[in-house]
Write a protein that holds these residues in place. Structure first.
Motif, short mmCIF file in Angstrom:
data_model
loop_
_atom_site.label_atom_id
_atom_site.label_comp_id
_atom_site.label_asym_id
_atom_site.label_seq_id
_atom_site.Cartn_x
_atom_site.Cartn_y
_atom_site.Cartn_z
N GLY A 45 34.22 49.74 35.06
CA GLY A 45 33.43 49.08 34.77
C GLY A 45 33.32 48.98 32.45
N SER A 46 34.36 49.63 32.21
CA SER A 46 35.27 49.43 30.96
C SER A 46 35.10 48.15 30.25
N ARG A 47 34.40 47.68 29.44
CA ARG A 47 33.74 47.02 28.55
C ARG A 47 35.13 46.73 27.12
N ALA A 48 35.88 48.12 27.37
CA ALA A 48 37.22 47.32 26.16
C ALA A 48 38.68 46.97 26.37
N LEU A 49 38.49 47.29 28.60
CA LEU A 49 39.35 46.86 28.83
C LEU A 49 39.43 45.09 29.51
N THR A 50 40.74 44.48 28.75
CA THR A 50 40.69 43.09 28.76
C THR A 50 40.95 43.65 30.89
N GLU A 51 41.36 42.02 31.86
CA GLU A 51 41.66 42.17 32.85
C GLU A 51 42.63 42.41 33.70
N ASP A 52 43.41 42.13 32.99
CA ASP A 52 44.92 41.98 33.69
C ASP A 52 45.83 43.53 33.39
N VAL A 53 45.06 43.56 31.79
CA VAL A 53 44.88 45.20 31.51
C VAL A 53 44.69 46.51 32.39
#
Length: 140
Positions: A45-53
């Motif tokens: 649910g983190s907004r700081a991470l991109t999908e590939d990360v």
């Protein structure tokens, strides 16, 4: 704010900490004070991470991540709550930093002619060695 890389910063509100009694060092104090830290971070649910990360992080975290995508890091190496708290945050930072690096894609190459010949020559020598070990029926 937890700074991971220049592009990734995690807000303190995304982290939750729980303190428990530590099984580690501490002497008589270990039975009275809750120094172990259980740090939880909702990677899904983190907004700081991109999908590939996020996908690489899921693979790297292993058993530290649950089915809901929450990473739990337990730290109880040190005697004080503050040191364990820093240790847990540092371990989370390292894990996310490692997941933020995109792995290099492998470029397929062909073996050289010389390497093929060396391999075949080695196979011939091994075959001859094993053939020499075989017992032959005596001719009488």
């Amino acid at each position: 704010m937890l700074h991971i890389t220049p592009h990734i910063q995690i807000d303190e509100s995304e982290l939750s900490e729980r303190f428990t009694r530590s099984p580690g060092p501490g002497g008589q104090n270990v039975n009275k004070v809750e120094t172990a830290v259980q740090l939880r971070f909702d990677a899904a649910g983190s907004r700081a991470l991109t999908e590939d990360v996020r996908q690489r992080l899921r693979r790297l975290a292993g058993r530290r991540i649950d089915s809901a995508g929450v990473i739990t890091i337990e730290a109880h190496r040190f005697r004080t709550r503050e040191r364990n708290r820093e240790d847990a945050r540092e371990r989370l930072t390292q894990l996310i930093r490692q997941a933020s690096h995109r792995p290099k894609t492998r470029i397929g190459t062909r073996p050289t002619r010389a390497s093929k010949e060396r391999r075949l020559d080695s196979k011939r020598r091994t075959s001859a060695k094993k053939r020499g070990r075989q017992s032959r029926p005596s001719e009488e």
